[in-house]
Design a protein around this motif. Structure first.
Motif, PDB file in Angstrom:
ATOM      1  N   ALA A 110       0.795  -1.241  -0.100  1.00 49.94           N
ATOM      2  CA  ALA A 110       0.058   0.078  -0.155  1.00 49.94           C
ATOM      3  C   ALA A 110       0.945   1.429   0.121  1.00 49.94           C
ATOM      4  O   ALA A 110       0.778   2.256  -0.556  1.00 49.94           O
ATOM      5  CB  ALA A 110      -0.888   0.115   1.255  1.00 49.94           C
ATOM      6  N   LEU A 111       1.873   1.286   0.743  1.00 50.03           N
ATOM      7  CA  LEU A 111       2.790   2.456   0.807  1.00 50.03           C
ATOM      8  C   LEU A 111       3.634   2.704  -0.651  1.00 50.03           C
ATOM      9  O   LEU A 111       4.218   3.690  -0.588  1.00 50.03           O
ATOM     10  CB  LEU A 111       3.767   2.442   2.069  1.00 50.03           C
ATOM     11  CG  LEU A 111       3.382   2.328   3.491  1.00 50.03           C
ATOM     12  CD1 LEU A 111       4.211   2.018   4.349  1.00 50.03           C
ATOM     13  CD2 LEU A 111       2.709   3.875   3.287  1.00 50.03           C
ATOM     14  N   GLY A 112       3.528   1.539  -1.469  1.00 52.30           N
ATOM     15  CA  GLY A 112       4.257   1.928  -2.841  1.00 52.30           C
ATOM     16  C   GLY A 112       3.362   2.244  -3.802  1.00 52.30           C
ATOM     17  O   GLY A 112       3.702   2.659  -5.005  1.00 52.30           O
ATOM     18  N   MET A 113       1.842   2.465  -3.555  1.00 55.57           N
ATOM     19  CA  MET A 113       1.072   3.166  -4.560  1.00 55.57           C
ATOM     20  C   MET A 113       1.273   4.612  -4.911  1.00 55.57           C
ATOM     21  O   MET A 113       0.827   5.031  -5.914  1.00 55.57           O
ATOM     22  CB  MET A 113      -0.445   2.651  -4.176  1.00 55.57           C
ATOM     23  CG  MET A 113      -0.725   1.232  -4.074  1.00 55.57           C
ATOM     24  SD  MET A 113      -0.335   0.359  -5.679  1.00 55.57           S
ATOM     25  CE  MET A 113       1.102  -0.787  -5.112  1.00 55.57           C
ATOM     26  N   VAL A 114       1.823   5.269  -4.120  1.00 56.12           N
ATOM     27  CA  VAL A 114       2.177   6.821  -4.450  1.00 56.12           C
ATOM     28  C   VAL A 114       3.459   6.736  -4.582  1.00 56.12           C
ATOM     29  O   VAL A 114       4.600   6.494  -3.652  1.00 56.12           O
ATOM     30  CB  VAL A 114       1.514   7.649  -3.023  1.00 56.12           C
ATOM     31  CG1 VAL A 114       1.863   9.012  -3.604  1.00 56.12           C
ATOM     32  CG2 VAL A 114       0.032   7.496  -2.944  1.00 56.12           C
ATOM     33  N   THR A 115       3.677   7.309  -5.566  1.00 57.53           N
ATOM     34  CA  THR A 115       5.252   7.425  -6.045  1.00 57.53           C
ATOM     35  C   THR A 115       5.743   8.629  -6.544  1.00 57.53           C
ATOM     36  O   THR A 115       4.947   9.265  -7.099  1.00 57.53           O
ATOM     37  CB  THR A 115       5.812   6.294  -7.054  1.00 57.53           C
ATOM     38  OG1 THR A 115       5.195   6.620  -8.242  1.00 57.53           O
ATOM     39  CG2 THR A 115       5.497   4.964  -6.555  1.00 57.53           C
ATOM     40  N   ILE A 116       7.148   9.130  -6.338  1.00 58.80           N
ATOM     41  CA  ILE A 116       7.444  10.380  -7.158  1.00 58.80           C
ATOM     42  C   ILE A 116       8.474   9.677  -7.972  1.00 58.80           C
ATOM     43  O   ILE A 116       9.785   9.389  -7.456  1.00 58.80           O
ATOM     44  CB  ILE A 116       8.047  11.260  -5.943  1.00 58.80           C
ATOM     45  CG1 ILE A 116       6.973  11.613  -5.229  1.00 58.80           C
ATOM     46  CG2 ILE A 116       9.063  12.383  -6.813  1.00 58.80           C
ATOM     47  CD1 ILE A 116       7.566  12.509  -3.917  1.00 58.80           C
ATOM     48  N   PRO A 117       8.473   9.766  -9.176  1.00 53.70           N
ATOM     49  CA  PRO A 117       9.421   9.126 -10.265  1.00 53.70           C
ATOM     50  C   PRO A 117      10.625  10.067 -10.277  1.00 53.70           C
ATOM     51  O   PRO A 117      10.492  11.483 -10.073  1.00 53.70           O
ATOM     52  CB  PRO A 117       8.917   9.174 -11.644  1.00 53.70           C
ATOM     53  CG  PRO A 117       7.630   9.902 -11.403  1.00 53.70           C
ATOM     54  CD  PRO A 117       7.166  10.077 -10.148  1.00 53.70           C
ATOM     55  N   LEU A 118      11.811   9.524 -10.341  1.00 54.03           N
ATOM     56  CA  LEU A 118      13.157  10.325 -10.564  1.00 54.03           C
ATOM     57  C   LEU A 118      13.862   9.757 -11.875  1.00 54.03           C
ATOM     58  O   LEU A 118      13.537   8.897 -12.349  1.00 54.03           O
ATOM     59  CB  LEU A 118      13.895  10.165  -9.318  1.00 54.03           C
ATOM     60  CG  LEU A 118      13.447  10.565  -8.201  1.00 54.03           C
ATOM     61  CD1 LEU A 118      14.323  10.083  -6.922  1.00 54.03           C
ATOM     62  CD2 LEU A 118      13.306  12.163  -7.982  1.00 54.03           C
ATOM     63  N   PRO A 119      14.649  10.702 -12.392  1.00 52.89           N
ATOM     64  CA  PRO A 119      15.566  10.613 -13.464  1.00 52.89           C
ATOM     65  C   PRO A 119      16.478   9.268 -13.280  1.00 52.89           C
ATOM     66  O   PRO A 119      16.841   8.654 -14.301  1.00 52.89           O
ATOM     67  CB  PRO A 119      16.247  11.714 -14.075  1.00 52.89           C
ATOM     68  CG  PRO A 119      16.023  12.513 -12.855  1.00 52.89           C
ATOM     69  CD  PRO A 119      14.845  12.345 -11.837  1.00 52.89           C
ATOM     70  N   THR A 120      16.627   9.021 -12.027  1.00 54.35           N
ATOM     71  CA  THR A 120      17.776   7.941 -11.910  1.00 54.35           C
ATOM     72  C   THR A 120      17.060   6.408 -12.335  1.00 54.35           C
ATOM     73  O   THR A 120      17.916   5.288 -11.947  1.00 54.35           O
ATOM     74  CB  THR A 120      18.186   7.900 -10.409  1.00 54.35           C
ATOM     75  OG1 THR A 120      16.918   7.569  -9.471  1.00 54.35           O
ATOM     76  CG2 THR A 120      18.901   9.049  -9.878  1.00 54.35           C
ATOM     77  N   GLY A 121      15.762   6.353 -12.203  1.00 56.04           N
ATOM     78  CA  GLY A 121      15.061   5.177 -12.542  1.00 56.04           C
ATOM     79  C   GLY A 121      14.489   4.495 -11.272  1.00 56.04           C
ATOM     80  O   GLY A 121      14.025   3.465 -11.347  1.00 56.04           O
ATOM     81  N   VAL A 122      14.947   5.173 -10.139  1.00 55.96           N
ATOM     82  CA  VAL A 122      14.551   4.442  -8.749  1.00 55.96           C
ATOM     83  C   VAL A 122      13.614   5.556  -8.149  1.00 55.96           C
ATOM     84  O   VAL A 122      13.933   6.650  -7.856  1.00 55.96           O
ATOM     85  CB  VAL A 122      15.647   4.356  -7.813  1.00 55.96           C
ATOM     86  CG1 VAL A 122      15.154   3.789  -6.498  1.00 55.96           C
ATOM     87  CG2 VAL A 122      16.766   3.299  -8.529  1.00 55.96           C
ATOM     88  N   PRO A 123      12.231   5.509  -8.073  1.00 53.17           N
ATOM     89  CA  PRO A 123      11.268   6.407  -7.492  1.00 53.17           C
ATOM     90  C   PRO A 123      11.415   6.303  -6.023  1.00 53.17           C
ATOM     91  O   PRO A 123      11.747   5.581  -5.210  1.00 53.17           O
ATOM     92  CB  PRO A 123       9.802   5.755  -8.017  1.00 53.17           C
ATOM     93  CG  PRO A 123      10.236   4.377  -8.154  1.00 53.17           C
ATOM     94  CD  PRO A 123      11.518   4.036  -8.385  1.00 53.17           C
TER      95      PRO A 123
END
Length: 190
Positions: free
Chosen positions: A24-37
């Motif tokens: 559940a805690l992974g459903m909101v993400t902030i994408p980053l250019p590194t490929g790891v959100p």
């Protein structure tokens, strides 16, 4: 015999609950250019370690990773599948297992206190995860270890906030509902 089965049932239920929390805690993400959100999943990993301890905490993480490997959308942003274990975040995913173990080991090495829990979340929930995640990300992306470690510093402020939150939540849960830590089962056995 039925008491052991009952304790096993409680343990499995707690593992499943924390696996669901991590998902559940992974459903909101902030994408980053590194490929790891940026996600809240590391908060779930920290909580699994501090509440469930060094045996059950990694089991909750492993359950999430098995579900991801078979293709269920349980990772950041609803991703899943074996390809997640070949991308830039693969090391962090594997690092979650070590992170939950180290966090649980430190947090449960004595009475659960704010300083022990805080140390556990920083050393295990951040340090152990980065120790595995950064080198794997460097290998996958082809960048050097130094630049990858430097780019990973973008996660540190958020992870420190998650460590504080995990510490506060662990202590509040310990006061409000000790059976979440398996206290009732251990007290009966003594």
């Amino acid at each position: 015999m039925s008491e052991k089965r009952s304790d096993l049932g409680r343990d499995l239920a707690r593992i499943a609950i924390f696996a669901a929390l991590i998902i559940a805690l992974g459903m909101v993400t902030i994408p980053l250019p590194t490929g790891v959100p940026i996600t809240g999943q590391t908060l779930g990993v920290m909580l699994a370690g501090t509440v469930l301890g060094p045996r059950r905490g990694p089991s909750a993480v492993l359950l999430v990773l098995v579900l991801a490997a078979i293709g269920l959308p349980v990772l950041a942003g609803g991703h899943g599948g074996i390809a997640a274990f070949a991308g830039p975040s693969a090391g962090y995913l594997i690092g979650w297992i070590a992170g939950a173990f180290v966090t649980g080991l430190i947090a449960h090495s004595g009475r659960i206190t704010w300083w022990r829990t805080g140390c556990a979340t920083v050393v295990g929930g951040i340090g152990a995860v980065y120790l595995i995640g950064v080198p794997v990300q460097a290998a996958v992306t082809g960048l050097g270890l130094g630049p990858t470690a430097l780019s990973s510093l973008v996660f540190l402020p958020g992870d420190l906030i998650k460590a504080v939150a995990a510490t506060a939540l662990t202590l509040a849960l310990r006061r409000a509902y000790p059976p979440a830590f398996g206290v009732r089962a251990r007290a009966r056995a003594v």
